[in-house]
Write a protein that holds these residues in place. Sequence first.
Motif, mmCIF file in Angstrom:
data_model
loop_
_atom_site.group_PDB
_atom_site.id
_atom_site.type_symbol
_atom_site.label_atom_id
_atom_site.label_comp_id
_atom_site.label_asym_id
_atom_site.label_seq_id
_atom_site.Cartn_x
_atom_site.Cartn_y
_atom_site.Cartn_z
ATOM 1 N N ARG A 20 0.845 -1.199 0.000
ATOM 2 C CA ARG A 20 0.000 0.000 0.000
ATOM 3 C C ARG A 20 0.878 1.246 0.000
ATOM 4 N N ASN A 21 0.564 2.173 -0.900
ATOM 5 C CA ASN A 21 1.268 3.448 -0.990
ATOM 6 C C ASN A 21 0.786 4.363 0.126
ATOM 7 N N LEU A 22 1.723 4.877 0.948
ATOM 8 C CA LEU A 22 1.358 5.695 2.095
ATOM 9 C C LEU A 22 1.417 7.190 1.818
ATOM 10 N N TRP A 28 14.184 0.526 -3.060
ATOM 11 C CA TRP A 28 14.701 -0.302 -1.981
ATOM 12 C C TRP A 28 13.541 -0.909 -1.215
ATOM 13 N N SER A 29 13.738 -2.090 -0.691
ATOM 14 C CA SER A 29 12.777 -2.641 0.266
ATOM 15 C C SER A 29 13.533 -3.348 1.384
ATOM 16 N N VAL A 54 8.786 -2.869 4.064
ATOM 17 C CA VAL A 54 8.757 -1.415 3.979
ATOM 18 C C VAL A 54 9.667 -1.031 2.822
ATOM 19 N N GLY A 55 9.188 -0.165 1.928
ATOM 20 C CA GLY A 55 9.998 0.148 0.760
ATOM 21 C C GLY A 55 9.743 1.530 0.195
ATOM 22 N N ILE A 56 10.640 1.953 -0.689
ATOM 23 C CA ILE A 56 10.493 3.195 -1.428
ATOM 24 C C ILE A 56 10.673 2.893 -2.912
#
Length: 229
Positions: free
Chosen positions: A114-116, A187-188, A173-175
Amino acid sequence: MTLRPFISTSIRRLAISLALLMASTAASAQMKFFTMQKDSVPMFRGFAVSFDLVGVGMLMFSDRGQYEAALRFNLHDEWFPILEAGIGKANSDDEMTRIHYSTSAPYFKLGIDRNLLKDKHGPNRLYVGVRYAFTNYKVDISRPDFPDPYWQWDTGFGIKDAACKLHWLEAVVGIDAKIYGPLHLGWSFRYMQRVYHKEGDFGNTWYVPGFGTNDSSQLGVTFNVIIDI
């Protein structure tokens, strides 16, 4: 007609007209408000393919690692169902024990991100997610014959194609940052928790494809090259 009833009737008509006008204006504004709030972006926004470079680097510079790719679907730039699959490999010789360990097997991960970010339709993403992962793999474990220093008998042994399996959960958790056009890099960071495993009578295996060195939990990281389609 006297002047007072005429003024009273005129004021009453004016008040009714103003009330009707205000109600009509309010209804129109309300409809416009909800129309503006409606997101015109479609639900299905395409999909992306990605490749992890960390696992490849591990294979190049160590005795274990993996090739991993992913297919991720984009739902409204907010939800991202994802399938990750790879082949994990290990080929190790312990200099102290002289034990050789090797395995090569596929693994699969199914989950959702999910995009936060508040601007979810922007080019970059910050996401959290979960995965359910599993692998069925076989291992070879062997040690060459050499005499025990005290008893003088041979201590070599060999295990071939021992069937094993492992299931685990991942918290992610990633970007994900846009570089140019459809090209993204990301990255995750992952926490992996073993939920089920079945191994041979010889004990726990040393390395599990997709999971890493065998333990109840693991930490992992990926660096992905992503192509939006």
